[in-house]
Structure formats: C-alpha cells, structure tokens
Design a protein around this motif. Structure first.
Motif, PDB file in Angstrom:
ATOM      1  N   PHE A  86     -12.145 101.488  46.061  1.00  0.00           N
ATOM      2  CA  PHE A  86     -12.981 102.665  45.856  1.00  0.00           C
ATOM      3  C   PHE A  86     -13.363 103.333  47.175  1.00  0.00           C
ATOM      4  CE2 PHE A  86     -16.776 105.012  44.534  1.00  0.00           C
ATOM      5  CZ  PHE A  86     -16.270 105.658  43.413  1.00  0.00           C
ATOM      6  N   ARG A 102     -13.640  98.123  42.820  1.00  0.00           N
ATOM      7  CA  ARG A 102     -14.310  98.342  41.545  1.00  0.00           C
ATOM      8  C   ARG A 102     -13.349  98.036  40.404  1.00  0.00           C
ATOM      9  NH1 ARG A 102     -18.147 103.690  41.844  1.00  0.00           N
ATOM     10  NH2 ARG A 102     -19.521 102.935  43.492  1.00  0.00           N
ATOM     11  N   LEU A 104     -11.600  98.303  36.907  1.00  0.00           N
ATOM     12  CA  LEU A 104     -11.284  99.393  35.983  1.00  0.00           C
ATOM     13  C   LEU A 104     -11.686  98.993  34.567  1.00  0.00           C
ATOM     14  CD1 LEU A 104      -7.784 100.674  37.144  1.00  0.00           C
ATOM     15  CD2 LEU A 104     -10.039 101.373  37.915  1.00  0.00           C
ATOM     16  N   GLN A 106     -12.887 102.920  35.545  1.00  0.00           N
ATOM     17  CA  GLN A 106     -13.836 103.494  36.489  1.00  0.00           C
ATOM     18  C   GLN A 106     -13.911 104.993  36.236  1.00  0.00           C
ATOM     19  OE1 GLN A 106     -16.704 102.917  38.827  1.00  0.00           O
ATOM     20  NE2 GLN A 106     -15.453 101.136  38.426  1.00  0.00           N
ATOM     21  N   ARG A 108     -15.410 108.795  37.182  1.00  0.00           N
ATOM     22  CA  ARG A 108     -15.997 109.623  38.243  1.00  0.00           C
ATOM     23  C   ARG A 108     -16.386 110.972  37.650  1.00  0.00           C
ATOM     24  NH1 ARG A 108     -12.750 110.394  43.070  1.00  0.00           N
ATOM     25  NH2 ARG A 108     -14.745 111.084  43.868  1.00  0.00           N
ATOM     26  N   GLN A 116     -11.257 109.484  34.693  1.00  0.00           N
ATOM     27  CA  GLN A 116     -11.313 108.033  34.510  1.00  0.00           C
ATOM     28  C   GLN A 116     -10.007 107.390  34.960  1.00  0.00           C
ATOM     29  OE1 GLN A 116     -11.506 106.099  30.521  1.00  0.00           O
ATOM     30  NE2 GLN A 116     -13.372 105.171  31.344  1.00  0.00           N
ATOM     31  N   SER A 167     -16.512  91.538  37.364  1.00  0.00           N
ATOM     32  CA  SER A 167     -16.549  92.886  37.932  1.00  0.00           C
ATOM     33  C   SER A 167     -16.562  92.845  39.460  1.00  0.00           C
ATOM     34  CB  SER A 167     -17.773  93.661  37.419  1.00  0.00           C
ATOM     35  OG  SER A 167     -18.964  93.099  37.937  1.00  0.00           O
TER      36      SER A 167
END
Length: 189
Positions: A86, A102, A104, A106, A108, A116, A167
């Motif tokens: 990221f 990060r 997925l 994810q 924005r 995404q 995560s």
C-alpha cells in the motif's frame, strides 16, 4: 456325559485358582529394537509466500493473473491471502523503507468514485482485479502500474486459529516462521 462334567469342573478349578495369589515377579526385559533416523523438528503449518509485480490496464481487463508454479503446492482447502504493497514509509533509523501491506479486498475513495483491489483464486491460480463505479481507464498510473502483491498460501487450520491476525502480513509470516528474505519475487510485466 460324566467326562464332559469332569472336564468343565477341572477347567473351572484351574481358572479359579489361577486368579488368586500374589503377583509374580516381572519377566526379563525384551530386546531393544533398531533406532530409526531422527526427523527434523518443525511446525505443522506449511505455507508459501510469493511476491508478484504487475500492471493493470485495459489490455488485461484491469486484472493480474498469476498461475502457481510447480514448486508451490496448493490444496483446495488452503487459504490464499493476497496483500497489496500500500505504501512505503521512511525508516527513522535511515535503513530501507518500511513496507506497509494491506490484505485484499482493499477499497479506496478517489475523486472519480470507489476503487477496489480484489481477488479470487483456485488451487491453480490467483486473479487480482480492479473494480470500480467509474471508468478504470481514467485511473492514474500510480494506482495501476507496477503494483506489488504478496500471496500467502496457508493451510485452512491456520486461518481458523484466532490468535493469528491474518490481516497483518507480518503476523502471518511470523506464524509461518517464514523468512521474508526468502520470498520469491516475480515480475509479470
């Protein structure tokens, strides 16, 4: 008939007498068997991590397709976790930049709308793709070009362990006892 009664009587008396009295001394020990080869100590969790780099564009329908190489064995029950690089932060000690990974999907929020990064997988491959509520061709190159992902393949039992935060990429490789310097890097462009 008398012989049968006599035989049963003798067997009954022999059985009754054999169950009484103090326990006898233990017998001599048996011979030792042959020693086998010692195995290596390890963990029950086997996993693989690979890093890929690719570009999303109209020609590939804004998706990056990665087929697992022969040396990575993936079972249908395995978890496949994909992490996006990221950002990179400056190391306060002046060392290499610190990677921020990060998991997925994810999402924005951009001026154009929602973007995404998402993926799906089989035990043969991983397909990482972009989804949006706007025309993806309007994305700047920073969101599409030379994107770096780490793909972790772990057994299903690993994902059921609530003590591991899947995560957090670093928590996953720590739990796998995987050396990050050993991650194979593959450029798909």
């Amino acid at each position: 008939m008398n012989k049968v009664k006599l035989l049963f009587g003798i067997l009954f008396i022999a059985f009754a007498v054999s169950c009484e009295g103090p326990e006898g001394p233990p017998g001599p020990p048996g011979f030792d068997g042959l020693d086998g080869l010692d195995g290596l100590d390890g963990v029950n969790i086997l996993g693989n991590v690979v890093e890929i780099e690719g570009t999303f564009n109209a020609a590939n329908d804004f998706s990056i397709f990665f087929e697992f190489p022969q040396d990575i064995e993936v079972f249908e029950s395995d978890l496949v976790l994909v992490y996006l690089l990221f950002e990179q932060l400056d190391d306060p000690d002046g060392g290499d930049p610190i990677d921020v990974w990060r998991l997925l999907p994810q999402t924005r929020i951009l001026d154009q709308g929602l973007l995404q990064y998402n993926y799906d997988h089989t035990f043969f491959d991983v397909n990482i793709f972009l989804e949006s509520d706007f025309d993806l061709s309007s994305l700047p190159s920073g969101d599409t070009d030379n994107q770096v992902f780490r793909i972790a393949v772990v057994p299903a039992e690993f994902g059921l362990d609530n003590s591991i935060d899947t995560s957090d990429f670093n928590a996953v490789i720590d739990a796998l006892k995987f050396d990050p310097s050993g991650i194979e890097k593959i450029n798909l462009d």
